[in-house]
Design an enzyme around this catalytic site. Structure first.
Site, short mmCIF file in Angstrom:
data_model
loop_
_atom_site.label_atom_id
_atom_site.label_comp_id
_atom_site.label_asym_id
_atom_site.label_seq_id
_atom_site.Cartn_x
_atom_site.Cartn_y
_atom_site.Cartn_z
N ASP A 1 31.25 -29.09 0.94
CA ASP A 1 29.57 -30.04 1.02
C ASP A 1 29.68 -30.49 2.53
OD1 ASP A 1 29.28 -32.47 -0.83
OD2 ASP A 1 31.15 -33.62 0.42
N ASP B 1 27.54 -34.09 2.65
CA ASP B 1 27.84 -35.72 3.25
C ASP B 1 29.54 -36.58 3.19
OD1 ASP B 1 25.12 -36.73 4.26
OD2 ASP B 1 25.04 -36.13 1.27
#
Ligand code: XBP
Ligand code: MG
Length: 253
Positions: free
Chosen positions: A8, A10
């Site tokens: 991922d 953010d």
């Protein structure tokens, strides 16, 4: 054996939300003459909705009952979001949004060992390349075989679609991979795709429900800067490396 690490972006590679995305949204609102201000606590609530355009729509629906209906709401939101992306890219280029501890080191080790790298994120593709360029240099974009991002799938996290898309591009089974996430929405997404997931939490996600994760750590740690385990096995060395990842991955099979 783990064949690929899927990250991922953010909150996981970098703490982009509070001082990056949030600030960029507020600048775009001000440019448009809107008196909307997403302060730190409000933004924390709004993070339950993944995707910037989806977040703006949710905010209008839930926090701006008097906001006049727009002739073309989708175009209005898309315009605001485009301005937000431009502000965000400027913030990245200014260099104020660093990687989280251990990210640079682990990416380097994985590359040395021939472990494949990929990204699965809700954010806009330019935001991913902008972050990589600003923190690791433009050449780092090519370290990632697959960058699955943004509107490439219609259903964003917590749906598993973005991870399933990445798996298909990698041509790997879920159990051959390990995902890295920072939020409950991210864990749900990886698990829906069947991928084992390690969490590094942060101030916005500290109280999330991380059920289904292999372990929850404060961060990836670095030599002299040990990570702490909130749940699951802590890395004996104090930092996450490929042997620790194999250990927690094998324990889950
Ligand atoms: C990240 C997001 C993103 C960013 C904003 O979630 O929700 O929406 O906040 O990006 P995750 P855009 O880390 O789970 O992928 O404005 O480009 O959508
Ligand atoms: Mg995240």
């Amino acid at each position: 054996m783990i064949q690929a690490l899927i990250f991922d972006v953010d909150g996981t590679l970098s703490e982009t939300e509070r001082d990056g995305h949030r600030v960029a949204f507020n600048r775009a609102f001000a440019d448009a003459g809107l008196k909307w201000i997403w302060d730190v606590p409000l933004y924390g609530e709004l993070l339950a909705i993944t995707g910037g355009k989806e977040r703006i729509r949710h905010f209008i629906d839930t926090h701006q009952p008097a906001f006049p209906p727009q002739a073309d709401e989708a175009a209005f939101i898309a315009g605001l979001h485009k301005a937000k992306t431009a502000h965000y890219l400027r913030l990245l280029a200014e260099g104020g949004i660093p990687l989280r501890p251990g990210v640079r080191r682990l990416l380097g080790e994985a590359r040395t060992r021939g472990v494949r790298l990929a990204i699965a994120t809700t954010t806009t593709p330019e935001n991913v390349t902008g972050l990589l360029e600003a923190t690791l240099g433009a050449e780092s974009i090519d370290w990632f075989e697959v960058i699955a991002a943004g509107d490439i799938v219609p259903k964003k996290k917590p749906a598993g679609d973005i991870y399933t898309w990445a798996l298909r591009e990698l041509n790997l089974a879920p159990e051959q991979c390990l995902a890295f996430e920072d939020s409950a929405n991210g864990v749900r997404s990886a698990r829906e795709a069947g991928i084992p997931v390690l969490v590094t939490d942060n101030s916005y996600t500290h109280h999330d429900d991380f059920s289904g994760a292999l372990a929850v750590l404060s961060d990836l740690g670095d030599p002299g800067q040990p990570a702490t385990a909130r749940s699951g096995i802590a890395p004996a060395s104090g930092f996450v490396d490929c042997s620790y990842l194999q250990q927690i991955h094998a324990a889950a099979q």
